[in-house]
Write a protein that holds these residues in place. Sequence first.
Motif, mmCIF file in Angstrom:
data_model
loop_
_atom_site.group_PDB
_atom_site.id
_atom_site.type_symbol
_atom_site.label_atom_id
_atom_site.label_comp_id
_atom_site.label_asym_id
_atom_site.label_seq_id
_atom_site.Cartn_x
_atom_site.Cartn_y
_atom_site.Cartn_z
ATOM 1 N N SER A 31 0.836 -1.175 0.000
ATOM 2 C CA SER A 31 0.000 0.000 0.000
ATOM 3 C C SER A 31 0.887 1.247 0.000
ATOM 4 C CB SER A 31 -0.796 -0.060 1.296
ATOM 5 O OG SER A 31 -2.020 0.503 1.129
ATOM 6 N N TRP A 57 -13.007 7.909 -2.722
ATOM 7 C CA TRP A 57 -12.610 6.673 -2.022
ATOM 8 C C TRP A 57 -11.241 6.863 -1.379
ATOM 9 C CZ3 TRP A 57 -16.184 2.862 -1.781
ATOM 10 C CH2 TRP A 57 -15.798 1.579 -1.403
ATOM 11 N N ALA A 106 1.065 5.372 0.638
ATOM 12 C CA ALA A 106 0.326 6.453 1.283
ATOM 13 C C ALA A 106 0.020 7.549 0.271
ATOM 14 C CB ALA A 106 1.144 7.013 2.422
ATOM 15 N N ALA A 165 -9.723 9.638 -0.767
ATOM 16 C CA ALA A 165 -9.750 10.700 0.243
ATOM 17 C C ALA A 165 -10.159 10.125 1.586
ATOM 18 C CB ALA A 165 -10.716 11.802 -0.160
ATOM 19 N N GLN A 166 -10.849 8.990 1.564
ATOM 20 C CA GLN A 166 -11.267 8.370 2.797
ATOM 21 C C GLN A 166 -10.182 7.451 3.354
ATOM 22 O OE1 GLN A 166 -15.128 6.172 2.609
ATOM 23 N NE2 GLN A 166 -15.686 7.903 3.871
ATOM 24 N N ARG A 167 -9.499 6.709 2.472
ATOM 25 C CA ARG A 167 -8.577 5.697 2.972
ATOM 26 C C ARG A 167 -7.124 6.149 2.998
ATOM 27 N NH1 ARG A 167 -8.111 0.542 -0.463
ATOM 28 N NH2 ARG A 167 -5.935 1.025 -0.721
ATOM 29 N N ALA A 168 -6.812 7.239 2.290
ATOM 30 C CA ALA A 168 -5.468 7.826 2.352
ATOM 31 C C ALA A 168 -4.367 6.879 1.903
ATOM 32 C CB ALA A 168 -5.156 8.324 3.764
ATOM 33 N N SER A 169 -4.728 5.866 1.153
ATOM 34 C CA SER A 169 -3.696 4.988 0.631
ATOM 35 C C SER A 169 -4.201 4.360 -0.649
ATOM 36 C CB SER A 169 -3.346 3.893 1.643
ATOM 37 O OG SER A 169 -4.404 2.968 1.723
ATOM 38 N N ASP A 210 -3.480 0.761 -3.128
ATOM 39 C CA ASP A 210 -2.735 -0.474 -3.331
ATOM 40 C C ASP A 210 -3.234 -1.154 -4.602
ATOM 41 O OD1 ASP A 210 -4.653 -2.796 -2.662
ATOM 42 O OD2 ASP A 210 -4.915 -1.458 -0.948
ATOM 43 N N LEU A 222 -2.871 13.783 1.780
ATOM 44 C CA LEU A 222 -4.143 14.499 1.630
ATOM 45 C C LEU A 222 -4.114 15.733 2.511
ATOM 46 C CD1 LEU A 222 -6.511 11.429 1.988
ATOM 47 C CD2 LEU A 222 -6.027 12.661 -0.129
ATOM 48 N N PRO A 223 -4.880 16.749 2.129
ATOM 49 C CA PRO A 223 -4.958 17.907 3.015
ATOM 50 C C PRO A 223 -5.590 17.490 4.348
ATOM 51 C CG PRO A 223 -6.328 18.204 1.036
ATOM 52 C CD PRO A 223 -5.668 16.892 0.903
ATOM 53 N N ASP A 224 -5.041 17.987 5.461
ATOM 54 C CA ASP A 224 -5.568 17.633 6.782
ATOM 55 C C ASP A 224 -7.056 17.960 6.891
ATOM 56 O OD1 ASP A 224 -3.784 16.261 8.306
ATOM 57 O OD2 ASP A 224 -2.726 18.044 9.025
ATOM 58 N N LEU A 240 -9.388 17.324 5.045
ATOM 59 C CA LEU A 240 -10.287 16.230 4.687
ATOM 60 C C LEU A 240 -10.572 15.305 5.865
ATOM 61 C CD1 LEU A 240 -9.152 15.207 1.111
ATOM 62 C CD2 LEU A 240 -11.245 16.338 1.798
ATOM 63 N N ALA A 241 -9.734 15.371 6.910
ATOM 64 C CA ALA A 241 -9.982 14.531 8.079
ATOM 65 C C ALA A 241 -10.613 15.352 9.192
ATOM 66 C CB ALA A 241 -8.691 13.881 8.549
#
Lengths: 389, 297, 238
Positions: B117, B207, B119, B209-213, B215, B122-124, B126-127
């Motif tokens: 996977s 997708w 990384a 943007a949610q998982r930040a990775s 693979d 992403l902009p912080d 988004l979290a």
Amino acid sequence: MLRKLTITACLTAAFALSQVPATVSAQELVIGTATGQTGGLAPYDGPAMQGFQIAVDEINAAGGIGGKYKIKLISKDTRSDAAQTSIAAQELIDAGISVLVTPSDADPSFAAAALATDAKIPAFSPAASSPTLPLMGGDYMFANFPGDNVQATVSAEWAHKQGLKNAYILYSPDTQYTTLPLYFSDVFKKLGGNVAGEGTYTIGQQDFSAEVTKIKSMNPPVDVVMTAAYEPDFPAFIRQLRAAGVTAQVIGSDGIDSPTTFSLGQAAEGLVFSTAGHATPGSALEGFNKKFAAKYGKETDTIFSAIGYDLMKVIEAGVMAAGSTEPQAIRDAVADLENIKGVTSEITYKGTTGMPVRQVTLIRVKEGERELVGQPSPTADLVPAPRMQ
Amino acid sequence: MEIFIQQTINAISLGGTYALLALGLAIVFSIMGMINFAHGELMTITGYTLMYCGLAGFPFLVAAPVAIGVAILAAVIMERVAFRPVRNSSGATMLVTSFAVAVILQTLFQNLISTRSQAVILPDMLAQSIHFGSLSIGINQILSISITLVVLVALNWFLRRTILGMAMRAAAEDFSVTRLMGVRANGVIAGAFAISGALAGVAGVLWVAQRASVDPLMGFIPVLKAFIAAILGGLGSLTGAVAGGFALGFIEIYLAAYLPDHIQPYREALALGMVILLLLLRPNGLVPAFNVGREKV
Amino acid sequence: MAILTVEGLHVHYGAVEAVRNVTLSIDDGEIVTLLGANGAGKSSTLNAIVGLVPSHSGQVGFRGESLVGLATEHLVRLGITLTPEGRRVFGSLTVEENLLLGSMPLGKAGDQRKDNLDRMFGLFPILAQRRQQVAGTLSGGQQQMLAIARSLMSSPKLLLLDEPSLGLAPQIVDTIFDQIVALRDSGITILLVEQNVAMSLEVADRGYVMAAGSIVTSGTAKDLSSSHLIEQAYLGHE
Ligand SMILES: Nc1ncnc2c1ncn2[C@@H]1O[C@H](COP(=O)(O)OP(=O)(O)O)[C@@H](O)[C@H]1O
Ligand SMILES: [Mg+2]
């Protein structure tokens, strides 16, 4: 570390072909590896076999095990498929190997364990952490990682010591490994803590909003969340948890010992997880990491490479103690090994059912870096018995 | 009550992403009669583009449109290289081809990028989330819901108000007669793939943007969900795909939210059971396609 | 002057030989009818002419140009079009959208598109009333009118009509046949495939009769109506 694979071990029987012993030089130890070099297990089996190779090269360069037995490797890719693992294991056994290495996941390893047991050849999974694997896999199946129940005990004791009282666990019934939080729940309750809820998820789930909403709505508020979710589920979960404003301590396990975890930014700050080792300055693990960088031209980004190296050290010690490459002799010798110096930990099999006694390391994520919390041993009485499925 | 509202917002957000994914499958199916199982790999390509853009220092607001653009391009190339030669073959041949494309791409990602996977930076922001009283709506969710809405409105406008859109609706119904109208088969199919690429790109950005990775095997689960949603909605029906996506999102979130803990391990099975039940009640899906059963292409 | 010539046309579906060595020609301004029992190969012939099914061998010429190997979507731009059997209007599209699609072969000629639309609404007033209705909800007769109007939207020189009266009430059939004559009078050449032998021969100049994939007889409409050849063809005698 282990992962769910769809095809079960049922196929093993179909491949229990007659054995054709091959002629092998007496001065050679033939090791067969049937691991997932492609597919879902590649992130674990790939580095594990890279580390394994470093140990093999080292030993052979020094004239073989005890200056006597040169190691010959026969490697097969199982494509992370259980049925393919059976096929590969059977081919290797037919080729006359003395030792079998199986994938870093309990499910395909089970498939190979049955074949190894029939052939009376010792089999090792580099990084499977389910204590059920060597127990159910039979006398010839060994693992090489801190067991799920041991990791969970160390985490729960740590959480208790931090004064955390109200836990929520998030587990997945999909694999044995992802049910690790159930061990945590047992131990945490034994220590007097409360488990406010047990949420589940499916491996591959990306949306944790429903679970996060539940955690957030707990009254009294949850102060520790424990999960064995790993990529890609874990990053998604912790980002959504933090986005919802939940500040509880999050504890994870070895599956998230990966670069992604350290690049999650603010969301992962303060996260603690258990794993198999830590490269403190001057440690054997640091030395191994340098060897890895020298051989492969890049830093290792996972503990699984060192785990692979240690596995070869265990096999070496077994052959030395047996004074032979005879599979049964190696198996008996390994089962009696004590305090073998690996680069991740000292490793003991004596008195176990094949799940080694090893140190557990707790790591905290601090400003995107790895910080050692401690390398405590679990209180033996607290370690839950392996859960049978 | 507040928890219920919160869970409903969660369901809309998840359902919206499923809707975009299912639409991408449906738009190609409606015209070619093929489920493109490599649709998930278009999302993976989007993810890797985001990753490389991040490494190159591009801001997310630049990286996202670039990634969607790459997904569109990849979809069009996929059609040209892999699917055009089998266009007139049997459904089974096309299905196998799309599986093969998916596996080949996965193997390429594994060998050329990494099995691990990677990384995605992403902009912080988004979290983070916006709080209204005890309600908290993630920025990610707000983005996901509003982008889904914009995409659905834009797609609807395109299909109803432009000649190419009209031709695509016609082609979904009766491909031969559409050609009799002087509509180029290659154009319509390429257009369908471009749109499906755009939808996969948008869904891929949401997708990731949610998982930040990202693979190599990332595309599998979303394409599976999209497939379920598309079938639930009525295979080949675009409205159905949207309905199916939202229905699946609502089923999954409400089950996760309200099943008692001891039944939670059976949630996935229950969700599928509910889908099957709905299909027993409505065998052609929630909003059946206009031309169920007719020959494609 | 022949507007369409077909020579030695063969159409195969796998092992089935649906059209065998068909040769026919149509002159500018004619109505020619192609008759024959169900399964004789009439639709296959029309579909092969416009490239919807591949022809195995043979020549198709339209105003001196060969159509063989041209894709359907390209050859309709030359001024030939087909109203397929079973109407096949786009049921989920509105009447107007169906008509607009019909004008696609015109390319970007916006004015002509608008003129044609007005002309169709004049020709088929019912379609003007149902302009925004989805075509799937029209009656069979209305759908047939829409199918013909849609074909006419491209201002074709040659119109291939495949069984326009199929399944319609007698009065509607009359209207359709009247319109076919009117179309011819407005300068459109027509190849009419029909099962309604009597009415077809009434409006047609000439006719061909197919049986089992081959042309078994041909002649002027008058000769054909007075001979027994047609009955024989329908009964399967050759
Ligand atoms: N798509 C097809 N595939 C296979 N056979 C076909 C197809 N279309 C028509 N046929 C066969 O070809 C023959 C001629 O059919 P058709 O051209 O439709 O005849 P007609 O229009 O005169 O009724 C028939 O035997 C029919 O069954
Ligand atoms: Mg016919």
